[in-house]
Design an enzyme around this catalytic site. Structure first.
Site, PDB file in Angstrom:
ATOM      1  N   ARG A 182       5.481  78.973  69.175  1.00 42.38           N
ATOM      2  CA  ARG A 182       5.018  77.830  68.385  1.00 42.38           C
ATOM      3  C   ARG A 182       5.990  77.147  67.810  1.00 42.38           C
ATOM      4  O   ARG A 182       7.339  77.737  67.114  1.00 42.38           O
ATOM      5  CB  ARG A 182       3.804  77.992  67.158  1.00 42.38           C
ATOM      6  CG  ARG A 182       2.993  79.023  67.757  1.00 42.38           C
ATOM      7  CD  ARG A 182       1.921  78.348  68.724  1.00 42.38           C
ATOM      8  NE  ARG A 182       1.263  77.160  68.495  1.00 42.38           N
ATOM      9  CZ  ARG A 182       0.596  76.139  69.399  1.00 42.38           C
ATOM     10  NH1 ARG A 182       0.766  76.381  70.533  1.00 42.38           N
ATOM     11  NH2 ARG A 182       0.056  75.322  68.759  1.00 42.38           N
ATOM     12  N   HIS A 207       6.905  71.879  76.589  1.00 45.25           N
ATOM     13  CA  HIS A 207       5.631  72.926  76.017  1.00 45.25           C
ATOM     14  C   HIS A 207       4.895  73.202  77.438  1.00 45.25           C
ATOM     15  O   HIS A 207       3.608  73.122  77.327  1.00 45.25           O
ATOM     16  CB  HIS A 207       4.809  72.030  75.011  1.00 45.25           C
ATOM     17  CG  HIS A 207       3.862  72.995  74.215  1.00 45.25           C
ATOM     18  ND1 HIS A 207       3.469  72.852  72.972  1.00 45.25           N
ATOM     19  CD2 HIS A 207       3.320  74.439  74.578  1.00 45.25           C
ATOM     20  CE1 HIS A 207       2.564  73.995  72.451  1.00 45.25           C
ATOM     21  NE2 HIS A 207       2.603  74.983  73.531  1.00 45.25           N
TER      22      HIS A 207
END
Length: 313
Positions: free
Chosen positions: A228, A276
């Site tokens: 993350r 991502h």
């Protein structure tokens, strides 16, 4: 009884079409076209607006459309209903592909060879270590971490793992909890697949980088983060790269997403940026998984991958 789809960083229309195709008899709506809030009994979300979920008085369950759930739990008004996350075999495999690919790129100096190609220079970069000479450390030994660490081992890397609570993996050295410093001291290439929790936020910082091995075959440690964005302190990453504390960084997640145009990470010569997409998976498979979670809950069964709020994963 309706399922609400709320997505703020992707195009919601293909997801709405997909879920309606997979469950033609179900009332599925897409935020902001909620209709009567009392109709909403389930929500499938990705980075929903703060306070939205608390506005549905009959909400019975929430499913995150990704493996991470910090975007849900960071909402102080998050209602007291079950929360599930996506655990999909295809997603897991794609994450391991990303990890292995970029570990090999660092091992074989591929970024340096790309530069030589652009300069039209025929030159071998030495030394060229074998996989077994590179000590890879994987932080986070959940479903994604376990798969990645096993596949790195197959390639031949010298692999170890660390998790908050000790875990045993056949044939692989593992560290737990307060053994973090020992884990870092034997690690040349650090792979972060940790969840984002209050304890892990900002964990990838200068203090941690300075504890990585300094005697490795790459000359200095390498960071890879596909966990993350909130795990990393990007100013520390840039400074440590500039000072030689880190040799390189491969980042798939960021403190702010999309990565702002003005971020120095875009143009830093030692940084690889991916948008991502490390664990990008078959979207139909994710849609089926989400619908299966709702069907399970309607039958009185728990989600397949329930989230423990106290642990944030």
């Amino acid at each position: 009884m309706a399922l609400l789809l709320c997505i703020t960083q992707w195009d919601v229309a293909p997801w709405l079409d997909r879920l309606r195709r997979l469950a033609p008899g179900r009332d599925i709506r897409a935020w902001p076209d909620v209709g009567d809030p009392a109709d909403i009994t389930y929500a499938a979300v990705w980075k929903q607006p703060p306070g939205l979920l608390a506005s549905f008085p009959n909400l019975r369950g929430i499913v995150s459309l990704g493996a991470g759930v910090d975007h849900v739990l960071s909402d102080a008004t998050f209602p007291d209903v079950p929360l599930g996350r996506v655990v999909d075999g295809n997603l897991t495999t794609r994450m391991s592909e990303w990890v292995v690919m970029h570990a090999l790129i660092h091992l074989r100096h591929q970024r340096d060879y790309d530069l030589l190609q652009r300069q039209k220079l025929w030159r071998e970069i030495m030394p060229s270590p074998a996989a077994g000479e590179l000590r890879v450390g994987v932080m986070g030994l959940g479903v994604l971490g376990l798969d990645a660490i096993r596949k790195l081992k197959i390639i031949g890397f010298d692999v170890a793992g660390w998790s908050r609570t000790p875990k045993a993996i056949d044939g692989i050295r593992t560290y737990g909890g307060d053994e973090l410093d020992a884990f870092l001291a034997r690690t040349d290439l650090l792979v972060s697949l940790l969840p984002l929790t209050p304890e892990t936020r900002g964990m990838l910082n200068r203090s941690l980088f300075e504890k990585l091995a300094r005697d490795g075959v790459l000359g200095a440690p390498v960071l890879m983060n596909a966990g993350r964005g909130g795990l990393q302190v990007e100013t520390d990453i840039v400074a440590c790269l500039d000072e030689g504390v880190l040799r390189a960084a491969t980042l798939d997640v960021f403190e702010t997403e999309p990565l702002p145009e003005g971020s120095p990470l875009w143009s830093h010569p030692a940084v690889t940026v991916t948008p991502h997409n490390s664990a990008i998976s078959d979207e139909d498979a994710v849609g089926r998984f989400v619908l299966r979670q709702i069907e399970r809950h309607e039958r009185g069964l728990p989600f397949d991958a329930p989230v423990d709020r106290s642990r944030h994963y």
